[in-house]
Design a protein around this motif. Structure first.
Motif, short mmCIF file in Angstrom:
data_model
loop_
_atom_site.label_atom_id
_atom_site.label_comp_id
_atom_site.label_asym_id
_atom_site.label_seq_id
_atom_site.Cartn_x
_atom_site.Cartn_y
_atom_site.Cartn_z
N MET A 1 -0.33 -86.13 -37.59
CA MET A 1 -1.12 -85.04 -38.14
C MET A 1 -2.10 -85.55 -39.21
O MET A 1 -3.22 -85.08 -39.28
CB MET A 1 -0.17 -83.99 -38.72
N ILE A 2 -1.63 -86.51 -40.02
CA ILE A 2 -2.48 -87.07 -41.08
C ILE A 2 -3.65 -87.82 -40.47
O ILE A 2 -4.78 -87.74 -40.97
CB ILE A 2 -1.65 -87.98 -42.02
N LEU A 3 -3.40 -88.53 -39.38
CA LEU A 3 -4.47 -89.27 -38.73
C LEU A 3 -5.54 -88.31 -38.18
O LEU A 3 -6.75 -88.57 -38.31
CB LEU A 3 -3.91 -90.14 -37.60
N ILE A 4 -5.10 -87.20 -37.61
CA ILE A 4 -6.05 -86.20 -37.11
C ILE A 4 -6.86 -85.63 -38.28
O ILE A 4 -8.08 -85.48 -38.19
CB ILE A 4 -5.32 -85.08 -36.34
N ALA A 5 -6.17 -85.31 -39.39
CA ALA A 5 -6.86 -84.78 -40.58
C ALA A 5 -7.88 -85.78 -41.09
O ALA A 5 -9.00 -85.40 -41.48
CB ALA A 5 -5.84 -84.45 -41.67
N LYS A 6 -7.52 -87.07 -41.08
CA LYS A 6 -8.44 -88.11 -41.54
C LYS A 6 -9.73 -88.09 -40.71
O LYS A 6 -10.83 -88.11 -41.26
CB LYS A 6 -7.78 -89.48 -41.43
N TYR A 7 -9.59 -88.04 -39.39
CA TYR A 7 -10.77 -88.07 -38.53
C TYR A 7 -11.57 -86.77 -38.61
O TYR A 7 -12.80 -86.79 -38.50
CB TYR A 7 -10.41 -88.43 -37.09
N ILE A 8 -10.91 -85.67 -38.86
CA ILE A 8 -11.62 -84.41 -39.06
C ILE A 8 -12.48 -84.50 -40.33
O ILE A 8 -13.63 -84.07 -40.34
CB ILE A 8 -10.64 -83.22 -39.13
N VAL A 9 -11.93 -85.07 -41.38
CA VAL A 9 -12.67 -85.22 -42.64
C VAL A 9 -13.85 -86.17 -42.44
O VAL A 9 -14.96 -85.91 -42.93
CB VAL A 9 -11.75 -85.68 -43.79
N ILE A 10 -13.64 -87.26 -41.72
CA ILE A 10 -14.73 -88.19 -41.44
C ILE A 10 -15.83 -87.49 -40.63
O ILE A 10 -17.02 -87.63 -40.93
CB ILE A 10 -14.21 -89.45 -40.71
N LEU A 11 -15.44 -86.72 -39.63
CA LEU A 11 -16.43 -85.97 -38.84
C LEU A 11 -17.16 -84.94 -39.70
O LEU A 11 -18.35 -84.70 -39.52
CB LEU A 11 -15.76 -85.28 -37.65
N PHE A 12 -16.45 -84.34 -40.64
CA PHE A 12 -17.08 -83.39 -41.55
C PHE A 12 -18.14 -84.08 -42.40
O PHE A 12 -19.25 -83.58 -42.56
CB PHE A 12 -16.00 -82.75 -42.45
N GLY A 13 -17.82 -85.27 -42.92
CA GLY A 13 -18.80 -86.03 -43.69
C GLY A 13 -20.00 -86.41 -42.83
O GLY A 13 -21.14 -86.32 -43.27
N ALA A 14 -19.73 -86.81 -41.59
CA ALA A 14 -20.83 -87.16 -40.67
C ALA A 14 -21.67 -85.92 -40.36
O ALA A 14 -22.90 -86.00 -40.27
CB ALA A 14 -20.26 -87.75 -39.38
N PHE A 15 -21.02 -84.78 -40.20
CA PHE A 15 -21.74 -83.53 -39.95
C PHE A 15 -22.68 -83.21 -41.12
O PHE A 15 -23.85 -82.87 -40.91
CB PHE A 15 -20.75 -82.38 -39.72
N LEU A 16 -22.16 -83.30 -42.34
CA LEU A 16 -23.00 -83.02 -43.52
C LEU A 16 -24.18 -83.98 -43.61
O LEU A 16 -25.29 -83.57 -43.96
CB LEU A 16 -22.16 -83.09 -44.80
N THR A 17 -23.94 -85.23 -43.26
CA THR A 17 -25.02 -86.21 -43.24
C THR A 17 -26.05 -85.84 -42.17
O THR A 17 -27.26 -85.89 -42.41
CB THR A 17 -24.46 -87.62 -42.99
N GLY A 18 -25.57 -85.43 -41.01
CA GLY A 18 -26.47 -85.00 -39.93
C GLY A 18 -27.27 -83.78 -40.31
O GLY A 18 -28.46 -83.68 -40.00
N VAL A 19 -26.63 -82.83 -40.99
CA VAL A 19 -27.35 -81.64 -41.45
C VAL A 19 -28.43 -82.06 -42.44
O VAL A 19 -29.55 -81.54 -42.40
CB VAL A 19 -26.38 -80.61 -42.08
N GLY A 20 -28.11 -83.00 -43.31
CA GLY A 20 -29.11 -83.51 -44.25
C GLY A 20 -30.29 -84.14 -43.53
O GLY A 20 -31.44 -83.94 -43.93
N LEU A 21 -30.02 -84.88 -42.48
CA LEU A 21 -31.11 -85.47 -41.69
C LEU A 21 -31.95 -84.39 -41.02
O LEU A 21 -33.18 -84.47 -40.98
CB LEU A 21 -30.55 -86.43 -40.63
N LEU A 22 -31.28 -83.37 -40.48
CA LEU A 22 -32.01 -82.24 -39.88
C LEU A 22 -32.89 -81.57 -40.93
O LEU A 22 -34.06 -81.26 -40.67
CB LEU A 22 -31.04 -81.22 -39.29
#
Length: 128
Positions: A1-22
């Protein structure tokens, strides 16, 4: 479960970065997306529900991050505001989104884009 949470948080950071690029490269498109917030019942409740996923990830992964208090606080804040938004009438949420979109002209969206990218990078950095 922790590993899934880790990757969700990483994807969230990537999403915010992508939104910033948009926001930087296509501020008018970013503004269009903002205008759609709460525009239909489906969009309203899906967007609120989806934002709870990274929020839960932040809370679950917080003890393993560099700054557990920040992750917990941010995660619980996102959960609490999501729950509140479930009870805010959809049309009020949509009117607020429209007001924000009208306030944020493309040049202002472009100016704010580095903040979104920085926040995304910081989230990912705090994971490791």
């Amino acid at each position: 479960m922790i590993l899934i949470a880790k990757y969700i948080v990483i994807l969230f950071g990537a999403f915010l970065t992508g939104v910033g690029l948009l926001m930087l490269l296509a501020p008018t498109k970013a503004r269009e997306y903002l205008r759609k917030a709460g525009s239909t019942y489906f969009i309203n409740y899906v967007e609120i529900t989806i934002r709870m996923i990274p929020a839960a990830g932040l809370v679950l992964y917080s003890d393993f991050s560099k700054y557990p208090e920040i992750f917990k606080l941010l995660g619980w804040f996102m959960i609490a505001t999501s729950v509140i938004l479930y009870f805010v009438p959809r049309n009020v949420h949509h009117k607020y989104a429209l007001w924000c979109a009208n306030l944020l002209k493309p040049k202002y969206i472009r100016l704010l884009s580095p903040l979104s990218m920085l926040f995304g990078f910081v989230i990912v950095y705090f994971v490791f």
